[in-house]
Design a protein around this motif. Structure first.
Motif, PDB file in Angstrom:
ATOM      1  N   ASP A  14      35.408  30.384 -19.395  1.00 51.47           N
ATOM      2  CA  ASP A  14      36.601  30.151 -18.589  1.00 51.47           C
ATOM      3  C   ASP A  14      37.698  31.157 -18.950  1.00 51.47           C
ATOM      4  OD1 ASP A  14      38.166  28.498 -16.662  1.00 51.47           O
ATOM      5  OD2 ASP A  14      39.381  28.115 -18.448  1.00 51.47           O
ATOM      6  N   ILE A  15      37.910  31.371 -20.237  1.00 50.80           N
ATOM      7  CA  ILE A  15      38.932  32.328 -20.662  1.00 50.80           C
ATOM      8  C   ILE A  15      38.540  33.743 -20.235  1.00 50.80           C
ATOM      9  CG2 ILE A  15      40.106  33.354 -22.655  1.00 50.80           C
ATOM     10  CD1 ILE A  15      39.812  30.558 -24.014  1.00 50.80           C
ATOM     11  N   GLN A  17      36.794  34.587 -17.647  1.00 51.99           N
ATOM     12  CA  GLN A  17      37.054  34.681 -16.204  1.00 51.99           C
ATOM     13  C   GLN A  17      38.542  34.863 -15.934  1.00 51.99           C
ATOM     14  OE1 GLN A  17      35.270  31.196 -14.451  1.00 51.99           O
ATOM     15  NE2 GLN A  17      33.191  32.010 -14.656  1.00 51.99           N
ATOM     16  N   ARG A  18      39.376  34.191 -16.715  1.00 52.51           N
ATOM     17  CA  ARG A  18      40.823  34.337 -16.548  1.00 52.51           C
ATOM     18  C   ARG A  18      41.273  35.756 -16.926  1.00 52.51           C
ATOM     19  NH1 ARG A  18      43.663  29.161 -16.396  1.00 52.51           N
ATOM     20  NH2 ARG A  18      42.120  27.504 -16.458  1.00 52.51           N
ATOM     21  N   GLU A  23      44.740  36.938 -15.147  1.00 48.49           N
ATOM     22  CA  GLU A  23      45.667  35.893 -15.587  1.00 48.49           C
ATOM     23  C   GLU A  23      46.166  36.197 -17.003  1.00 48.49           C
ATOM     24  OE1 GLU A  23      45.721  31.099 -16.359  1.00 48.49           O
ATOM     25  OE2 GLU A  23      44.295  31.895 -14.894  1.00 48.49           O
ATOM     26  N   TYR A  24      45.260  36.698 -17.830  1.00 48.90           N
ATOM     27  CA  TYR A  24      45.613  37.206 -19.155  1.00 48.90           C
ATOM     28  C   TYR A  24      45.387  38.716 -19.106  1.00 48.90           C
ATOM     29  CZ  TYR A  24      45.138  32.321 -20.722  1.00 48.90           C
ATOM     30  OH  TYR A  24      45.269  30.964 -20.880  1.00 48.90           O
TER      31      TYR A  24
END
Length: 73
Positions: A14-15, A17-18, A23-24
């Motif tokens: 999930d991280i 993908q972010r 997003e990051y």
């Protein structure tokens, strides 16, 4: 009815993908292990394992005493 919390691999995915979605951003500090544990409803150690997996993949880098940051590409 309770749901099963995500595994460290699912959290890492999930991280990741972010990060890919922007997003990051490169050089940006990620939430702390405690914040991630709260966000995903998991233990501190599960959050730490997720970050360790991302570090092994080269997606994040740790700075002792400062936090974990998205690796610059």
């Amino acid at each position: 009815m309770s749901t099963i919390p995500p595994s460290y691999r699912e959290i890492a995915e999930d991280i990741a993908q972010r990060i890919q979605a922007g997003e990051y951003r490169p050089g940006e500090r990620l939430p702390s292990y405690t914040q991630l544990a709260e966000r995903y409803s998991v233990s501190f150690s599960t959050a730490a394992r997720a970050i360790a997996l991302l570090r092994d993949r080269g997606l994040v880098v740790g700075a002792p005493g400062r936090g974990v940051f998205v690796a610059k590409r």
